[in-house]
Write a protein that holds these residues in place. Structure first.
Motif, PDB file in Angstrom:
ATOM      1  N   GLY A 270       0.821  -1.206   0.000  1.00 53.99           N
ATOM      2  CA  GLY A 270       0.000   0.000   0.000  1.00 53.99           C
ATOM      3  C   GLY A 270       0.854   1.255   0.000  1.00 53.99           C
ATOM      4  O   GLY A 270       2.029   1.250   0.378  1.00 53.99           O
ATOM      5  N   VAL A 271       0.237   2.355  -0.439  1.00 54.93           N
ATOM      6  CA  VAL A 271       0.951   3.625  -0.549  1.00 54.93           C
ATOM      7  C   VAL A 271       1.416   4.110   0.815  1.00 54.93           C
ATOM      8  O   VAL A 271       2.539   4.603   0.973  1.00 54.93           O
ATOM      9  CB  VAL A 271       0.043   4.683  -1.222  1.00 54.93           C
ATOM     10  N   ALA A 272       0.577   3.969   1.831  1.00 51.99           N
ATOM     11  CA  ALA A 272       0.921   4.454   3.168  1.00 51.99           C
ATOM     12  C   ALA A 272       2.149   3.729   3.707  1.00 51.99           C
ATOM     13  O   ALA A 272       3.057   4.349   4.267  1.00 51.99           O
ATOM     14  CB  ALA A 272      -0.261   4.292   4.111  1.00 51.99           C
ATOM     15  N   TRP A 273       2.176   2.411   3.531  1.00 51.35           N
ATOM     16  CA  TRP A 273       3.328   1.638   4.031  1.00 51.35           C
ATOM     17  C   TRP A 273       4.588   1.961   3.228  1.00 51.35           C
ATOM     18  O   TRP A 273       5.697   1.972   3.783  1.00 51.35           O
ATOM     19  CB  TRP A 273       3.036   0.142   3.990  1.00 51.35           C
ATOM     20  N   SER A 274       4.438   2.218   1.947  1.00 52.77           N
ATOM     21  CA  SER A 274       5.601   2.623   1.145  1.00 52.77           C
ATOM     22  C   SER A 274       6.186   3.930   1.672  1.00 52.77           C
ATOM     23  O   SER A 274       7.413   4.101   1.756  1.00 52.77           O
ATOM     24  CB  SER A 274       5.200   2.785  -0.326  1.00 52.77           C
ATOM     25  N   PHE A 275       5.286   4.862   2.028  1.00 51.92           N
ATOM     26  CA  PHE A 275       5.750   6.123   2.583  1.00 51.92           C
ATOM     27  C   PHE A 275       6.472   5.897   3.915  1.00 51.92           C
ATOM     28  O   PHE A 275       7.526   6.500   4.172  1.00 51.92           O
ATOM     29  CB  PHE A 275       4.562   7.066   2.791  1.00 51.92           C
ATOM     30  N   VAL A 276       5.902   5.035   4.765  1.00 53.28           N
ATOM     31  CA  VAL A 276       6.521   4.756   6.070  1.00 53.28           C
ATOM     32  C   VAL A 276       7.905   4.152   5.879  1.00 53.28           C
ATOM     33  O   VAL A 276       8.869   4.538   6.552  1.00 53.28           O
ATOM     34  CB  VAL A 276       5.624   3.819   6.908  1.00 53.28           C
ATOM     35  N   ARG A 277       8.012   3.181   4.947  1.00 52.09           N
ATOM     36  CA  ARG A 277       9.314   2.554   4.712  1.00 52.09           C
ATOM     37  C   ARG A 277      10.341   3.576   4.222  1.00 52.09           C
ATOM     38  O   ARG A 277      11.498   3.558   4.641  1.00 52.09           O
ATOM     39  CB  ARG A 277       9.169   1.408   3.699  1.00 52.09           C
ATOM     40  N   TRP A 278       9.928   4.446   3.344  1.00 48.25           N
ATOM     41  CA  TRP A 278      10.867   5.455   2.854  1.00 48.25           C
ATOM     42  C   TRP A 278      11.236   6.448   3.957  1.00 48.25           C
ATOM     43  O   TRP A 278      12.382   6.878   4.055  1.00 48.25           O
ATOM     44  CB  TRP A 278      10.251   6.195   1.664  1.00 48.25           C
ATOM     45  N   TRP A 279      10.271   6.789   4.788  1.00 47.12           N
ATOM     46  CA  TRP A 279      10.517   7.759   5.855  1.00 47.12           C
ATOM     47  C   TRP A 279      11.529   7.217   6.861  1.00 47.12           C
ATOM     48  O   TRP A 279      12.424   7.940   7.304  1.00 47.12           O
ATOM     49  CB  TRP A 279       9.211   8.112   6.542  1.00 47.12           C
ATOM     50  N   VAL A 280      11.411   5.928   7.228  1.00 45.07           N
ATOM     51  CA  VAL A 280      12.317   5.381   8.240  1.00 45.07           C
ATOM     52  C   VAL A 280      13.616   4.857   7.625  1.00 45.07           C
ATOM     53  O   VAL A 280      14.666   4.858   8.280  1.00 45.07           O
ATOM     54  CB  VAL A 280      11.639   4.257   9.058  1.00 45.07           C
ATOM     55  N   GLY A 281      13.562   4.399   6.365  1.00 45.96           N
ATOM     56  CA  GLY A 281      14.746   3.793   5.767  1.00 45.96           C
ATOM     57  C   GLY A 281      15.503   4.678   4.800  1.00 45.96           C
ATOM     58  O   GLY A 281      16.681   4.425   4.508  1.00 45.96           O
ATOM     59  N   GLY A 282      14.852   5.746   4.313  1.00 43.64           N
ATOM     60  CA  GLY A 282      15.482   6.611   3.323  1.00 43.64           C
ATOM     61  C   GLY A 282      16.789   7.247   3.774  1.00 43.64           C
ATOM     62  O   GLY A 282      17.762   7.270   3.008  1.00 43.64           O
ATOM     63  N   PRO A 283      16.865   7.784   5.007  1.00 38.94           N
ATOM     64  CA  PRO A 283      18.130   8.416   5.432  1.00 38.94           C
ATOM     65  C   PRO A 283      19.330   7.470   5.369  1.00 38.94           C
ATOM     66  O   PRO A 283      20.419   7.893   4.944  1.00 38.94           O
ATOM     67  CB  PRO A 283      17.830   8.847   6.874  1.00 38.94           C
ATOM     68  N   TYR A 284      19.121   6.207   5.737  1.00 34.80           N
ATOM     69  CA  TYR A 284      20.275   5.305   5.683  1.00 34.80           C
ATOM     70  C   TYR A 284      20.606   4.916   4.241  1.00 34.80           C
ATOM     71  O   TYR A 284      21.777   4.748   3.887  1.00 34.80           O
ATOM     72  CB  TYR A 284      20.054   4.054   6.523  1.00 34.80           C
ATOM     73  N   LEU A 285      19.590   4.780   3.412  1.00 39.00           N
ATOM     74  CA  LEU A 285      19.852   4.499   1.999  1.00 39.00           C
ATOM     75  C   LEU A 285      20.667   5.629   1.380  1.00 39.00           C
ATOM     76  O   LEU A 285      21.613   5.375   0.625  1.00 39.00           O
ATOM     77  CB  LEU A 285      18.528   4.314   1.257  1.00 39.00           C
ATOM     78  N   ARG A 286      20.313   6.873   1.710  1.00 40.80           N
ATOM     79  CA  ARG A 286      21.078   8.005   1.197  1.00 40.80           C
ATOM     80  C   ARG A 286      22.509   7.975   1.730  1.00 40.80           C
ATOM     81  O   ARG A 286      23.458   8.334   1.016  1.00 40.80           O
ATOM     82  CB  ARG A 286      20.392   9.319   1.567  1.00 40.80           C
ATOM     83  N   ARG A 287      22.683   7.561   2.972  1.00 39.33           N
ATOM     84  CA  ARG A 287      24.039   7.467   3.528  1.00 39.33           C
ATOM     85  C   ARG A 287      24.872   6.470   2.737  1.00 39.33           C
ATOM     86  O   ARG A 287      26.040   6.714   2.427  1.00 39.33           O
ATOM     87  CB  ARG A 287      23.979   7.047   4.996  1.00 39.33           C
ATOM     88  N   LEU A 288      24.286   5.336   2.409  1.00 39.72           N
ATOM     89  CA  LEU A 288      25.027   4.303   1.684  1.00 39.72           C
ATOM     90  C   LEU A 288      25.362   4.715   0.258  1.00 39.72           C
ATOM     91  O   LEU A 288      26.426   4.372  -0.265  1.00 39.72           O
ATOM     92  CB  LEU A 288      24.227   3.005   1.658  1.00 39.72           C
TER      93      LEU A 288
END
Length: 324
Positions: A270-288
């Motif tokens: 779902g769209v909401a869960w995709s947003f949650v995953r990006w919100w919590v995981g995006g900063p570390y993905l950008r770090r990598l």
């Protein structure tokens, strides 16, 4: 010879070239060389090169230089303690052997001490800024290199650029030698604060830190040394306020756990869960992917972060302090 007004303490080991640059910078201080002494403690360098550098500088006679030597490595805390205990000046300035002080370094520290107007001059911790050496940064700052930035208000009290009145060092007993390779500088600074010392910022007392090439294994090993750090947080409750969200040692650790949480949520649709995953995981993905190692070295960056988190975790369990 009159007594010096400031003693400079330098621990060193196997860094002859960098030690030479440091001593050259001390020879170029605007403060009269007759007003300060330099005490170098060689912590059992493996080769003769540091000794040759020290002998050559001593033979010049420009610096009031005293050299102490260890037969076996004892660590920087022991080296600094041995050196400052031989100091003759009322103020002891610490700098590391991979640093190059600016010409006004010592003069600016003394000016800041005078300008602070403290009722008790011995209750002071003098700090100055640290920035990467422009002769090496950024062109030598590769994926396996390290350097140091220190700005006003940082809580770690790095010995790359700090000074204590000798009377305060005597009162506190100096550096805790049980903190063998990490945390001894932070611990001493916080013990000084808890003893009533004021932190005095000497903004003109700039020190440049070298870009140190560690290699891939060296960078991983450095992460494991942080296992000593939780001991310092366990001792000083005030320091715990510096933790991210009250538990994470730094933002990278928080981002890593956010990335792990995003993986755990990967089956949620779902769209909401995709947003949650990006919100919590995006900063570390950008770090990598945007870290100076580049996306091709993302697995290596992850390995470094995992080693560091494991080191902090092991120390936290040992010292019963909630941090990671």
């Amino acid at each position: 010879m009159s007594a010096p007004v400031v003693s400079v303490v330098v621990p060193t080991r196997d860094r002859a070239v960098r030690l030479g640059r440091l001593l050259e910078a001390l020879r170029g201080q605007t403060l009269d060389p007759a007003s300060f002494e330099v005490i170098v403690c060689d912590d059992a360098s493996a080769g003769p090169e540091p000794g040759r550098v020290l002998d050559a500088v001593a033979a010049e006679g420009v610096l009031d230089l005293r050299v102490l030597r260890h037969d076996v490595p004892a660590g920087p805390a022991v080296a600094r303690n041995r050196a400052w205990r031989t100091a003759r000046a009322p103020l002891v300035a610490f700098v590391d052997d991979d640093c190059v002080p600016s010409p006004r370094w010592l003069e600016a520290l003394l000016d800041a001490w005078d300008a602070a107007g403290l009722a008790d001059r011995d209750l002071a911790v003098l700090r100055g800024p640290v920035a990467p050496d422009p002769a090496e940064y950024p062109h030598e700052f590769g994926p396996f290199a390290t350097t140091l930035w220190v700005q006003k208000g940082t809580p770690r009290f790095e010995t790359a650029n700090i000074a204590y009145p000798r009377a305060l060092l005597e009162r506190l007993g100096g550096f805790d030698e049980r903190l063998v390779i990490a945390g001894e500088d932070t611990d001493l600074g916080w013990r000084a604060i808890e003893a009533g010392a004021a932190v005095v910022w000497a903004g003109d007392a700039l020190v440049h830190h070298g870009v140190v090439q560690q290699g891939p294994w060296g960078r991983l090993r450095k992460g494991w040394r942080w296992r000593y750090v939780p001991a310092v947080f366990a001792r000083h409750p005030g320091l715990r306020r510096e933790l991210e969200l009250g538990v994470f040692w730094g933002p990278a650790h928080r981002w890593l756990f956010g990335g792990l949480l995003a993986l755990l949520l990967r089956r949620r649709t779902g769209v909401a869960w995709s947003f949650v995953r990006w919100w919590v995981g995006g900063p570390y993905l950008r770090r990598l992917t945007h870290y100076r190692t580049g996306p091709l070295l993302a697995p290596y960056r992850l390995a470094c972060d995992l080693v560091e988190v494991a080191a902090i975790g092991a120390g936290a369990v040992r010292h019963r302090v909630p941090m990671i």
